[in-house]
Design a protein around this motif. Structure first.
Motif, PDB file in Angstrom:
ATOM      1  N   ASN A  76      -8.229   5.417   4.055  1.00 51.94           N
ATOM      2  CA  ASN A  76      -9.085   4.315   4.474  1.00 51.94           C
ATOM      3  C   ASN A  76      -8.354   3.463   5.501  1.00 51.94           C
ATOM      4  O   ASN A  76      -7.131   3.419   5.513  1.00 51.94           O
ATOM      5  N   ALA A 116      -5.376   0.270  -1.869  1.00 51.44           N
ATOM      6  CA  ALA A 116      -6.102  -0.739  -1.097  1.00 51.44           C
ATOM      7  C   ALA A 116      -6.027  -2.084  -1.802  1.00 51.44           C
ATOM      8  O   ALA A 116      -5.938  -2.154  -3.037  1.00 51.44           O
ATOM      9  N   THR A 148      -8.382  -5.574  -1.212  1.00 56.18           N
ATOM     10  CA  THR A 148      -9.522  -5.975  -0.393  1.00 56.18           C
ATOM     11  C   THR A 148     -10.221  -7.224  -0.920  1.00 56.18           C
ATOM     12  O   THR A 148      -9.951  -7.691  -2.025  1.00 56.18           O
ATOM     13  N   VAL A 208      -5.870  -5.034   4.824  1.00 51.79           N
ATOM     14  CA  VAL A 208      -5.231  -5.413   3.563  1.00 51.79           C
ATOM     15  C   VAL A 208      -5.390  -6.922   3.380  1.00 51.79           C
ATOM     16  O   VAL A 208      -4.940  -7.706   4.224  1.00 51.79           O
ATOM     17  N   TRP A 259      -9.130   0.146   5.832  1.00 51.47           N
ATOM     18  CA  TRP A 259      -9.576  -1.198   5.482  1.00 51.47           C
ATOM     19  C   TRP A 259      -8.441  -2.194   5.687  1.00 51.47           C
ATOM     20  O   TRP A 259      -7.285  -1.904   5.393  1.00 51.47           O
ATOM     21  N   ILE A 312       0.843  -1.188   0.000  1.00 51.00           N
ATOM     22  CA  ILE A 312       0.000   0.000   0.000  1.00 51.00           C
ATOM     23  C   ILE A 312       0.887   1.251   0.000  1.00 51.00           C
ATOM     24  O   ILE A 312       1.832   1.359   0.784  1.00 51.00           O
TER      25      ILE A 312
END
Length: 455
Positions: free
Chosen positions: A187, A166, A168, A191, A189, A31
C-alpha cells in the motif's frame, strides 16, 4: 535471616527499576517492524465479560487496532461500519478498539478503565447497542500505547502476519483496503504521524528582503499563496502584529479554497451561517480541485492535500477592521488563483419537500430521549428524528438543487429506506413517496455562492 530478606528486597527493587527503565525506553514501531507479543490482560466484550489474550493470538489474520476514547463522537459513529467489515471478513480479520493507558493524554483518558468500559458497553440504550456493534475493547494497556504512540484519534494500527503494515486515519478502513492487505499487496497510504516537528507561526511563509527596495523604506505589502497542503501542520488562521516595524501579517494554513472564501465572506456579511453545498455553483473545469463530495469514500488526508492551500499577506498595520482584512483576502485569492468568488442572486431550480397525505404513519413510536439517524447511503434510518435531517442531507451535495422543508410538520418521525445515492433525485422521490412525502420542483430566485475560474 533478616540479612537475606534485605538482599532479596534490594534485588527486587533493582529488578523493578530495570523493568520500569526498559518500559520507559520503548520506541514506537515503524512500518515493516515485527510487532512484539504484547499481553492483552483486559479485553472487554460487549456483554461485559472480561478475558485475556496475547497479541500473537491474532497474528494469523489482519489485526486492526482502533485507538480512541469514548467521548470522540466521530470515533464512535464509525464503529458500526467497522463492525460490518468485521462480520463480512470473518476470521480473516480482527478489529479491536483500544482505550485508556494513553501516555500522552492521561487526563483525558484516565477514566476509561475496565469498570467504565463495561458500563459503557452494556448500556442497552446506547448508540453501539442499537447498532448491535460486537467489537471487543482492549483497556488499561500502556504497552500498546508506547509501541503505537499518537495524540489524535481515531488512530488505526494495521498488523498482518505479525508485522506493522500501516498506520492510518479511520477512513482508510474500507473493504477495498482490507482486501489489499489480505492479498499481500503493498500500500502507498500516508503514515499517520502526530509528532511532526513544531511549525513556528512567527516565521513568515515568504521572507521579504528590505534590501531589494531603494528610496522610501516604508513597508511594501505582499500577498502569497502556496498552492499545496503542508503535511503535519494543524489548520490555523490568525494575525501577528509587529509593534516595532508596525506591520500586520495575516495567515491561513491548510484550509480549502472554498472554505477561505466562505469564512471571509461570512466576516464581511456579519453572518455565521454555514455555506451549504447545494447553494454553491462551481463554474470550474475540475470541481474536485475545490470540494469533497458528501459520503465520498476518499480519505480525508487525500482530500486535504487536494483542496487546501496556505495564504499569507504582510503589510503596514493601519488598524484595519476585520471586514477590511477579509475583503483584502478575497481580492488576493481572486488575483493569485485566477478566481472570482462572490454571492449573487440567480433564478434557478430548487426542490420543496411537501407532504401528500397525513404523516401520522411515520410519527415516532420511540420514547423521549431515544433516537438516532443513519444518513449515509445505502441504508437510511431515522428514529425519533426531525424531517430536517432529510432536507439537510440533500443539501450537502454539490450539484443537488437547493431543498426547502415546506411540509409544516413538526413532530419527530421514524423512517427506514434504501438509496443508492442522495444525488439520484428520482430515486429519493420514490423512497419518500412511500411515507406520504414528495419533492416538488420549483423555480425561485435564490442567493447562492458562485466560484468562477477566470483563467
Amino acid at each position: 535471616m533478616m540479612k537475606k530478606n534485605k538482599v532479596n528486597i534490594l534485588l527486587l527493587f533493582i529488578w523493578f527499576g530495570l523493568t520500569a527503565q526498559a518500559v520507559g525506553q520503548v520506541k514506537g514501531l515503524k512500518i515493516g517492524d515485527q510487532v512484539p507479543d504484547v499481553p492483552l490482560t483486559k479485553i472487554v466484550e460487549v456483554d461485559g465479560t472480561v478475558k485475556s489474550a496475547k497479541l500473537s493470538d491474532y497474528f494469523d489474520r489482519l489485526l486492526i487496532l482502533d485507538f480512541m476514547y469514548t467521548s470522540c463522537g466521530a470515533c464512535i459513529n464509525a464503529l458500526p461500519k467497522k463492525d460490518y467489515l468485521q462480520r463480512k471478513f470473518g476470521e480473516k480479520v480482527k478489529i479491536m478498539v483500544v482505550v485508556g493507558g494513553e501516555m500522552y493524554s492521561p487526563g483525558m483518558l484516565k477514566r476509561e478503565n475496565e469498570s467504565y468500559i463495561r458500563k459503557f458497553l452494556t448500556n442497552k440504550k446506547s448508540f453501539l447497542s442499537k447498532h448491535n456493534v460486537q467489537l471487543p475493547w482492549i483497556v488499561e494497556n500502556k504497552q500498546l500505547n508506547q509501541y503505537f504512540p499518537h495524540q489524535l484519534v481515531s488512530h488505526l494500527v494495521w498488523i498482518y502476519k505479525g508485522k506493522l503494515v500501516a498506520v492510518t486515519e479511520q477512513d482508510y478502513v474500507t473493504e477495498a483496503n482490507i482486501q489489499t492487505i489480505l492479498d499481500g499487496k503493498k500500500n502507498d497510504w500516508p503514515v499517520k504521524n502526530d509528532f511532526m516537528p513544531e511549525v513556528s507561526l512567527d516565521t513568515p511563509l515568504v521572507c521579504q528582503n528590505p534590501q531589494r527596495f531603494t528610496g522610501n523604506k516604508t513597508v511594501h505589502r505582499y500577498a502569497a499563496v502556496l498552492g499545496c497542503y503542508q503535511d503535519g501542520v494543524v489548520t490555523k488562521a490568525g494575525t501577528i502584529r509587529d509593534s516595532v516595524q508596525h506591520t500586520r501579517r495575516d495567515y491561513i494554513i491548510n484550509l480549502p479554497v472554498l472554505n477561505i472564501y466562505a469564512s471571509r465572506w461570512g466576516i464581511i456579511r456579519d453572518s455565521l451561517k454555514m455555506l451549504e453545498p447545494s447553494f454553491v455553483i462551481l463554474e470550474v473545469k475540475n470541481p474536485l480541485k475545490y470540494i469533497r463530495q458528501e459520503d465520498s469514500p476518499e480519505p480525508n488526508l487525500m482530500v486535504r492535500r487536494r483542496t487546501s492551500i496556505c495564504y499569507e499577506a504582510l503589510g503596514p498595520d493601519t488598524n484595519q477592521t476585520n471586514q477590511e482584512v477579509a475583503s483584502a483576502v478575497i481580492k488576493d485569492l481572486d488575483n493569485l488563483l485566477g478566481l472570482h468568488g462572490r454571492y449573487e442572486k440567480r433564478r434557478m431550480k430548487c426542490l420543496a419537500l411537501v407532504k401528500t397525505k397525513s404523516l401520522n404513519q411515520i410519527r415516532t413510536t420511540a420514547k423521549e430521549g431515544e433516537g438516532f439517524e443513519i444518513l449515509a447511503a445505502p441504508h437510511i434510518k431515522l428514529v425519533n428524528k426531525s424531517l430536517d435531517n432529510i432536507v439537510w442531507k440533500l443539501n450537502q451535495f454539490y450539484g443537488n438543487p437547493p431543498v426547502f422543508d415546506e411540509t409544516g410538520y413538526k413532530d419527530l418521525v421514524d423512517m427506514d429506506f434504501k438509496l443508492d445515492s442522495w444525488q439520484d433525485i428520482f430515486e429519493v422521490r420514490k423512497a419518500l413517496q412511500n411515507y406520504g412525502l414528495d419533492l416538488k420542483e420549483e423555480e425561485r430566485e435564490l442567493e447562492v455562492f458562485v466560484l468562477t475560474e477566470i483563467r
